[in-house]
Write a protein that holds these residues in place. Structure first.
Motif, PDB file in Angstrom:
ATOM      1  N   THR A 185      -0.336  -7.227  -1.769  1.00 43.67           N
ATOM      2  CA  THR A 185       0.096  -6.009  -2.444  1.00 43.67           C
ATOM      3  C   THR A 185      -0.308  -6.081  -3.905  1.00 43.67           C
ATOM      4  O   THR A 185      -0.062  -7.093  -4.564  1.00 43.67           O
ATOM      5  N   GLU A 242      -0.566  -4.078  -7.862  1.00 46.38           N
ATOM      6  CA  GLU A 242       0.139  -3.098  -8.684  1.00 46.38           C
ATOM      7  C   GLU A 242      -0.663  -1.805  -8.746  1.00 46.38           C
ATOM      8  O   GLU A 242      -1.884  -1.819  -8.957  1.00 46.38           O
ATOM      9  N   ARG A 243       0.007  -0.676  -8.539  1.00 48.62           N
ATOM     10  CA  ARG A 243      -0.635   0.639  -8.624  1.00 48.62           C
ATOM     11  C   ARG A 243       0.073   1.489  -9.655  1.00 48.62           C
ATOM     12  O   ARG A 243       1.270   1.307  -9.895  1.00 48.62           O
ATOM     13  N   GLN A 244      -0.663   2.431 -10.213  1.00 51.58           N
ATOM     14  CA  GLN A 244      -0.093   3.351 -11.183  1.00 51.58           C
ATOM     15  C   GLN A 244       0.217   4.688 -10.513  1.00 51.58           C
ATOM     16  O   GLN A 244      -0.580   5.181  -9.711  1.00 51.58           O
TER      17      GLN A 244
END
Length: 343
Positions: free
Chosen positions: A177, A179-181
């Motif tokens: 997984t 990090e997404r914005q």
């Protein structure tokens, strides 16, 4: 019939495939076996394909391209293999306007399974949790209304968004997984198509939204707003810009047709521009416009217009209008204009 004499090969863009004039098929393990060569042909127009379940958008494109023996074709926005529905396929001159459909608003019919969350947010993932569905119609309506308008979404790990040059779904398959914005999208409307108190775990909605909206994320968010969780059990695209499923044809139906019948399924190149204002030019101005020259016209400023020649039917290209000047954005070649005029 949307065909024309051969035209020069064009450079390819994203989702556009430009092949040599012929393709070899039917090869066997025996290298000495005779090869059947299918000649390619120039085809111009748009096919409204009803994509089947389990097929990727690119696989659907390749199958349709072979059926039409088309030199050049491209689809207008990826539809997940688990989704069905409208996938406009552009041929020839129409590929110049595929970006218009990519940028257009989309409409979906989504089936939500309330009370159950799954890995990935769809029916293929393992069950994470199950909770009772305790709500009434008013609560369902309020939950849908809560996600109408400008909202922020966190892209799912199963998306095709890139991170360090690799699609997020590739990380997800490896159990990683990243990090997404959050991204802002607009949900224009959510209409409840089916929900019954007797079976509260099934919710069917129609969603009209901007490009880049993740319907599986929307399904999960609605489920959380109801306090029971949810996953996306089914998805069908029903609208893309000005076109919808009503004029669509299935892959199975195309395979059963002869070539003339398939060609009759093609829509005009300008079908993707149907919601743009039309501008008609006289013969002299049309020739200059096709060469890229700006033309003075009497027209209000407009971000997009579709431009036609003197007959009002021959599409010349797309443009915008600023301070009385018609400025070309995407032009057809003279060969393409002549080919479309003969169709």
């Amino acid at each position: 019939m949307r065909s024309a004499p051969p035209t020069p090969t064009m450079s390819s863009d994203t989702n556009l495939i430009s092949d040599a004039p012929v393709e070899a098929v039917g090869a066997t393990a025996d290298a000495r076996a005779p090869r059947v060569r299918i000649p390619r042909r120039p085809v111009h127009g748009v096919l409204m394909l009803d994509k089947p379940l389990g097929l990727s958008s690119n696989d659907a494109l390749q199958k349709v391209k072979r059926l039409f023996r088309a030199e050049k074709a491209g689809h207008t926005g990826t539809l997940d293999p688990l989704a069905t529905g409208l996938l406009p396929i552009c041929f020839g001159a129409a590929t110049k306007f595929s970006q218009v459909s990519l940028e257009a608003d989309k409409g979906y019919r989504a089936t939500l399974q309330l009370g159950q969350t799954r890995v990935g947010g769809d029916r293929e993932g393992e069950v994470i949790a199950e909770r009772p569905v305790v709500c009434d119609r008013a609560a369902v309506e309020a939950a849908c209304a809560r996600f109408t308008g400008l909202i922020s979404q966190l892209p799912p790990m199963q998306s095709a968004l890139k991170h360090n040059g690799k699609a997020l779904y590739e990380y997800a398959r490896a159990g990683v997984t990243v990090e997404r914005q959050p991204r802002q999208v607009t949900i224009h409307r959510i209409d409840i198509i089916e929900w019954q108190a007797e079976r509260p775990d099934l919710l069917v909605v129609d969603v009209l939204c901007t490009k880049g909206t993740y319907i599986r994320t929307l399904a999960e968010d609605i489920g959380e707003a109801l306090g029971c969780g949810a996953h996306l059990a089914g998805l069908r695209r029903i609208v893309s810009g000005p076109v919808d499923l009503r004029a669509s044809v299935t892959l199975a139906a195309l395979e059963a047709m002869d070539e003339a019948a398939r060609d009759a399924c093609l829509r005009p190149v300008d079908v993707l521009l149907a919601d743009w204002p039309a501008v008609q030019l006289g013969e002299a101005d049309a020739a200059r416009f096709l060469s890229g020259m700006r033309r003075r016209i009497v027209h209000a400023d407009a971000e997009h217009v579709r431009v036609y020649g003197p007959d009002g039917r021959s599409l010349l290209g797309g443009a915008h209008v600023k301070a009385g000047e018609l400025i070309a954005d995407r032009l057809l070649s003279p060969l393409e204009v002549r080919a479309l005029r003969r169709d």
